[in-house]
Write a protein that holds these residues in place. Structure first.
Motif, PDB file in Angstrom:
ATOM      1  N   HIS A 100       3.959   2.368   2.535  1.00 27.91           N
ATOM      2  CA  HIS A 100       5.296   2.678   2.012  1.00 27.91           C
ATOM      3  C   HIS A 100       5.794   4.010   2.589  1.00 27.91           C
ATOM      4  CE1 HIS A 100       8.648   3.031  -0.794  1.00 27.91           C
ATOM      5  NE2 HIS A 100       8.244   4.265  -1.016  1.00 27.91           N
ATOM      6  N   VAL A 101       4.936   5.013   2.599  1.00 28.54           N
ATOM      7  CA  VAL A 101       5.305   6.339   3.111  1.00 28.54           C
ATOM      8  C   VAL A 101       5.676   6.251   4.595  1.00 28.54           C
ATOM      9  CG1 VAL A 101       4.416   8.656   3.622  1.00 28.54           C
ATOM     10  CG2 VAL A 101       3.981   7.609   1.392  1.00 28.54           C
ATOM     11  N   VAL A 102       4.897   5.534   5.372  1.00 30.82           N
ATOM     12  CA  VAL A 102       5.170   5.378   6.802  1.00 30.82           C
ATOM     13  C   VAL A 102       6.495   4.651   7.010  1.00 30.82           C
ATOM     14  CG1 VAL A 102       4.390   4.223   8.913  1.00 30.82           C
ATOM     15  CG2 VAL A 102       2.758   5.490   7.513  1.00 30.82           C
TER      16      VAL A 102
ATOM     17  N   TYR B  54       0.850  -1.190   0.000  1.00 36.78           N
ATOM     18  CA  TYR B  54       0.000   0.000   0.000  1.00 36.78           C
ATOM     19  C   TYR B  54       0.881   1.232   0.000  1.00 36.78           C
ATOM     20  CZ  TYR B  54      -3.748  -3.145   1.423  1.00 36.78           C
ATOM     21  OH  TYR B  54      -4.646  -4.163   1.479  1.00 36.78           O
ATOM     22  N   SER B  55       0.471   2.222  -0.768  1.00 35.60           N
ATOM     23  CA  SER B  55       1.234   3.462  -0.844  1.00 35.60           C
ATOM     24  C   SER B  55       1.376   4.114   0.531  1.00 35.60           C
ATOM     25  CB  SER B  55       0.551   4.429  -1.813  1.00 35.60           C
ATOM     26  OG  SER B  55       1.216   5.658  -1.841  1.00 35.60           O
ATOM     27  N   SER B  56       0.304   4.126   1.300  1.00 37.95           N
ATOM     28  CA  SER B  56       0.361   4.749   2.627  1.00 37.95           C
ATOM     29  C   SER B  56       1.330   4.012   3.549  1.00 37.95           C
ATOM     30  CB  SER B  56      -1.028   4.806   3.255  1.00 37.95           C
ATOM     31  OG  SER B  56      -1.577   3.506   3.359  1.00 37.95           O
TER      32      SER B  56
END
Length: 92
Positions: free
Chosen positions: A69-71, A65-67
């Motif tokens: 990945h950012v975390v 999930y992109s979110s």
């Protein structure tokens, strides 16, 4: 190949060095960590520790999930720049 002589010389320029942090985006079992750990640890000055920062071992390099990945990216950067974490192995 690892430029051992150059690295040893570089370490001499930092007499207060206590830690070297290997940081990678790939999971622990997919990047260069396994090579670096075996070859860099033995050439570290006495009392200097090698620490890994990156994703834990995984079957896939993707977070999914992109979110997520950012975390995870934020955690990796923050942890890499923090000091005083538990070393992986003492240098010889």
């Amino acid at each position: 190949p690892l430029p051992e002589r150059d690295l040893r010389e570089l370490f001499q320029h930092y007499p207060s060095l206590t830690e070297v942090v290997w940081t990678q985006e790939e999971p622990k079992n997919m990047g260069a960590w396994s090579f670096i750990e075996q070859h860099l640890s033995p050439i570290l000055p006495p009392g200097v520790y090698l620490r890994y920062v990156g994703r834990p071992e995984r079957a896939s390099p993707a977070e999914g999930y992109s979110s997520a990945h950012v975390v995870e990216q934020a955690r990796i950067v923050s942890e890499a720049l923090a000091s005083g974490s538990t070393p992986v192995r003492a240098g010889k």
